[in-house]
Motif scaffolding. Structure first.
Motif, PDB file in Angstrom:
ATOM      1  N   GLN A 169      34.456  40.938  31.734  1.00 24.53           N
ATOM      2  CA  GLN A 169      33.572  39.905  31.769  1.00 24.53           C
ATOM      3  C   GLN A 169      32.174  40.087  32.226  1.00 24.53           C
ATOM      4  O   GLN A 169      31.119  39.470  32.106  1.00 24.53           O
ATOM      5  CB  GLN A 169      34.195  38.466  31.804  1.00 24.53           C
ATOM      6  CG  GLN A 169      35.431  38.367  30.885  1.00 24.53           C
ATOM      7  CD  GLN A 169      35.847  37.006  31.093  1.00 24.53           C
ATOM      8  OE1 GLN A 169      35.264  36.284  31.330  1.00 24.53           O
ATOM      9  NE2 GLN A 169      37.188  36.958  31.070  1.00 24.53           N
TER      10      GLN A 169
ATOM     11  N   ASP B 277      43.016  32.112  41.125  1.00 23.68           N
ATOM     12  CA  ASP B 277      44.340  33.038  41.232  1.00 23.68           C
ATOM     13  C   ASP B 277      45.502  31.580  41.220  1.00 23.68           C
ATOM     14  O   ASP B 277      46.088  31.680  42.271  1.00 23.68           O
ATOM     15  CB  ASP B 277      44.613  33.925  41.963  1.00 23.68           C
ATOM     16  CG  ASP B 277      45.853  34.815  42.145  1.00 23.68           C
ATOM     17  OD1 ASP B 277      46.731  34.185  41.101  1.00 23.68           O
ATOM     18  OD2 ASP B 277      46.132  35.637  42.905  1.00 23.68           O
ATOM     19  N   HIS B 278      45.764  30.917  40.147  1.00 23.84           N
ATOM     20  CA  HIS B 278      46.590  29.822  40.151  1.00 23.84           C
ATOM     21  C   HIS B 278      46.723  29.004  41.618  1.00 23.84           C
ATOM     22  O   HIS B 278      47.725  28.641  42.106  1.00 23.84           O
ATOM     23  CB  HIS B 278      48.079  30.567  40.035  1.00 23.84           C
ATOM     24  CG  HIS B 278      48.233  31.348  38.726  1.00 23.84           C
ATOM     25  ND1 HIS B 278      47.633  32.652  38.778  1.00 23.84           N
ATOM     26  CD2 HIS B 278      48.750  31.146  37.529  1.00 23.84           C
ATOM     27  CE1 HIS B 278      47.967  33.312  37.669  1.00 23.84           C
ATOM     28  NE2 HIS B 278      48.424  32.344  36.637  1.00 23.84           N
TER      29      HIS B 278
ATOM     30  N   THR C 199      40.240  41.426  35.010  1.00 25.50           N
ATOM     31  CA  THR C 199      39.919  40.587  34.092  1.00 25.50           C
ATOM     32  C   THR C 199      38.540  40.323  34.259  1.00 25.50           C
ATOM     33  O   THR C 199      37.807  40.010  33.180  1.00 25.50           O
ATOM     34  CB  THR C 199      40.793  39.533  34.047  1.00 25.50           C
ATOM     35  OG1 THR C 199      42.166  39.455  34.105  1.00 25.50           O
ATOM     36  CG2 THR C 199      40.331  38.364  33.192  1.00 25.50           C
TER      37      THR C 199
ATOM     38  N   ILE D 136      36.892  31.916  36.418  1.00 28.26           N
ATOM     39  CA  ILE D 136      37.663  32.220  35.428  1.00 28.26           C
ATOM     40  C   ILE D 136      38.995  31.750  35.895  1.00 28.26           C
ATOM     41  O   ILE D 136      39.446  32.021  37.078  1.00 28.26           O
ATOM     42  CB  ILE D 136      37.935  33.898  35.172  1.00 28.26           C
ATOM     43  CG1 ILE D 136      36.630  34.481  34.689  1.00 28.26           C
ATOM     44  CG2 ILE D 136      39.143  34.295  34.759  1.00 28.26           C
ATOM     45  CD1 ILE D 136      36.612  36.222  34.792  1.00 28.26           C
ATOM     46  N   HIS D 137      39.857  31.287  35.002  1.00 31.43           N
ATOM     47  CA  HIS D 137      41.164  30.616  35.450  1.00 31.43           C
ATOM     48  C   HIS D 137      42.212  31.777  35.124  1.00 31.43           C
ATOM     49  O   HIS D 137      42.255  32.019  33.927  1.00 31.43           O
ATOM     50  CB  HIS D 137      41.383  29.344  34.648  1.00 31.43           C
ATOM     51  CG  HIS D 137      40.510  28.164  35.030  1.00 31.43           C
ATOM     52  ND1 HIS D 137      40.916  27.366  36.152  1.00 31.43           N
ATOM     53  CD2 HIS D 137      39.407  27.743  34.511  1.00 31.43           C
ATOM     54  CE1 HIS D 137      39.687  26.710  35.966  1.00 31.43           C
ATOM     55  NE2 HIS D 137      39.123  26.708  35.016  1.00 31.43           N
TER      56      HIS D 137
ATOM     57  N   VAL E 131      45.228  31.708  35.080  1.00 30.37           N
ATOM     58  CA  VAL E 131      46.476  31.252  34.408  1.00 30.37           C
ATOM     59  C   VAL E 131      46.182  31.455  32.798  1.00 30.37           C
ATOM     60  O   VAL E 131      47.057  31.609  31.979  1.00 30.37           O
ATOM     61  CB  VAL E 131      46.774  29.654  34.651  1.00 30.37           C
ATOM     62  CG1 VAL E 131      45.443  28.788  34.244  1.00 30.37           C
ATOM     63  CG2 VAL E 131      47.997  29.107  33.964  1.00 30.37           C
ATOM     64  N   ASP E 132      44.968  31.516  32.334  1.00 34.39           N
ATOM     65  CA  ASP E 132      44.614  31.749  31.029  1.00 34.39           C
ATOM     66  C   ASP E 132      44.979  33.230  30.484  1.00 34.39           C
ATOM     67  O   ASP E 132      44.651  33.573  29.402  1.00 34.39           O
ATOM     68  CB  ASP E 132      43.002  31.268  30.596  1.00 34.39           C
ATOM     69  CG  ASP E 132      42.778  29.924  30.946  1.00 34.39           C
ATOM     70  OD1 ASP E 132      43.768  29.003  30.792  1.00 34.39           O
ATOM     71  OD2 ASP E 132      41.699  29.409  31.377  1.00 34.39           O
ATOM     72  N   TYR E 133      45.005  34.085  31.432  1.00 28.04           N
ATOM     73  CA  TYR E 133      45.230  35.420  30.965  1.00 28.04           C
ATOM     74  C   TYR E 133      46.577  35.947  31.723  1.00 28.04           C
ATOM     75  O   TYR E 133      46.702  36.394  32.861  1.00 28.04           O
ATOM     76  CB  TYR E 133      43.983  36.235  31.833  1.00 28.04           C
ATOM     77  CG  TYR E 133      42.829  35.997  31.451  1.00 28.04           C
ATOM     78  CD1 TYR E 133      41.991  36.648  30.292  1.00 28.04           C
ATOM     79  CD2 TYR E 133      42.301  34.806  32.067  1.00 28.04           C
ATOM     80  CE1 TYR E 133      40.905  36.134  29.659  1.00 28.04           C
ATOM     81  CE2 TYR E 133      40.758  34.403  31.482  1.00 28.04           C
ATOM     82  CZ  TYR E 133      40.237  35.195  30.550  1.00 28.04           C
ATOM     83  OH  TYR E 133      39.099  34.811  30.023  1.00 28.04           O
ATOM     84  N   PRO E 134      47.443  35.958  30.814  1.00 29.76           N
ATOM     85  CA  PRO E 134      49.015  36.174  31.421  1.00 29.76           C
ATOM     86  C   PRO E 134      49.235  37.535  32.128  1.00 29.76           C
ATOM     87  O   PRO E 134      48.582  38.382  31.556  1.00 29.76           O
ATOM     88  CB  PRO E 134      49.904  36.030  29.919  1.00 29.76           C
ATOM     89  CG  PRO E 134      48.882  35.262  29.042  1.00 29.76           C
ATOM     90  CD  PRO E 134      47.583  35.494  29.358  1.00 29.76           C
TER      91      PRO E 134
END
Length: 385
Positions: A131, A86-87, A127, A107-108, A110-113
């Protein structure tokens, strides 16, 4: 103080103290009715599990957390671990990537606005769930550690009971000072109330550091829709939604092996901010009994505190009134915490029972007040309102 005031104050103090004592006794009775769970010796795992770990600035903890998860006595082919970064502003993500294990995915976030108005943690969990490949979603925190039989205990309970959600115990450990030991003692009591509340069906609570639910149940209730604007509540508020959809299929797992361990807050500021974060979701509770119980404890603590403040003005009247209330609270808390200490094997925490009583009154009165007035706090470098 006048005789008329004495006639009024003493019955009120007695009633409030007795109500608290009876409430604790009620929950303690239900705690004792919960069967302790042990993984059957012939347990055959058949459930694929996705373990979700939201992480923000957890470089100091994520390594030990992942190592304890990868060391679980559970088939590697039936588990995956999804870490949601989380950022983070530290090396959390790099440390996750450094662990070369096919079970781990990163999972980053930041890649999921993040949509406007949504909380970061709930967005991260949602998110990850989209997945995930597991039938059972198991959530914990990046600063947690667990024994090798944690997952087997969770899954064996799930396979035996066929429930939609499981709440497990969370304990603090490795305490270094009075404040940390107080948090451990206080939270141990909360675990008993969590189990008893679920057993009774009157007060449903859980902790996101040790929570499991089916992916199908999460989808059926619309995930975090309706509660996704709150920074906290990814556990208790989701539990209320699942219980409403699946009555009687949310259970507490009373098992020492299934307990998750984390660190207490190291100082008063971080402790206050943590509890303020927890308290800000109170207004969103869908079960009035939780609000009523929390409200009664809040009123009792404020009553004791006000008695102490104004005691010099009427030492006899207020002294008797204070004695009644605090005796009832001490009597009830002693029984509750002794039961918790015996189950979790933490009798050492009872040594601070007396100073913890005063700390508990101050903490409930102050945090309860600010959580309903301020509505904002700082958490892991973020300002949250």
């Amino acid at each position: 103080m006048s005789e008329e005031a004495l006639v009024l104050v003493l019955p009120l103090s007695f009633s409030l103290g007795i109500a608290y004592f009876l409430l604790i006794r009620y929950f303690l009775w239900h705690w004792n009715q919960i069967p302790a769970w042990k993984t059957p010796v012939d347990f055959q795992p058949r459930t694929r599990v996705s373990i979700l770990i939201p992480a923000r600035n957890e470089a100091a903890n994520i390594g030990s957390c992942l190592r304890s998860i990868l060391a679980q006595n559970y088939p590697e082919t039936l588990m995956e671990v999804i870490v949601v970064d989380d950022h983070s502003e530290d090396t959390t993500a790099a440390l996750v990537l450094a662990i070369k294990d096919p079970r781990i995915r990163l999972i980053h976030l930041v890649d999921y606005p993040l949509p406007n108005g949504l909380a970061f943690k709930k967005h991260g969990l949602s998110t990850a769930i989209t997945q995930a490949t597991g039938e059972l979603i198991v959530c914990t925190d990046a600063d947690c550690q667990m024994g090798a039989d944690w997952l087997a205990s969770m899954v064996s309970f799930y396979q035996d009971h066929s429930v939609q959600m499981i709440a497990g115990s969370v304990n603090f450990h490795q305490e270094k000072n009075l404040l940390e030991r107080f948090q451990s003692l206080d939270f141990m009591g909360m675990m008993l109330l969590t189990g008893a509340g679920l057993r009774s069906g009157k007060m449903r609570m859980g902790n996101g550091a040790n929570l499991a639910y089916t992916r199908s149940a999460f989808a059926a209730v619309g995930g975090f829709n309706g509660i996704d604007h709150l920074a906290s509540g990814d556990d208790l508020l989701l539990m209320h939604k699942i219980e409403k959809q699946y009555p009687g299929q949310v259970l507490y797992l009373k098992s020492l092996a299934a307990t998750v361990y984390t660190l207490a807050m190291p100082d008063w500021r971080s402790f206050f901010q943590q509890r303020l974060r927890w308290g800000t979701k109170n207004a969103a509770y869908q079960e009035w009994r939780i609000t009523a119980v929390l409200g009664m404890v809040f009123v009792l603590c404020w009553s004791i505190l006000l008695h102490l403040i104004f005691l010099p003005l009427a030492p006899v009247t207020l002294g008797i009134s204070l004695l009644i209330q605090w005796a009832c609270k001490i009597w009830a808390d002693d029984q509750l915490l002794r039961a918790g200490a015996n189950f979790f094997h933490r009798q050492d925490l009872l040594r601070i029972f007396w100073p913890a009583q005063l700390l508990h009154v101050l903490y409930i009165a102050s945090v309860g007040f600010w959580a309903n007035v301020q509505k904002k706090y700082s958490w892991k470098g973020r300002k949250v309102r």
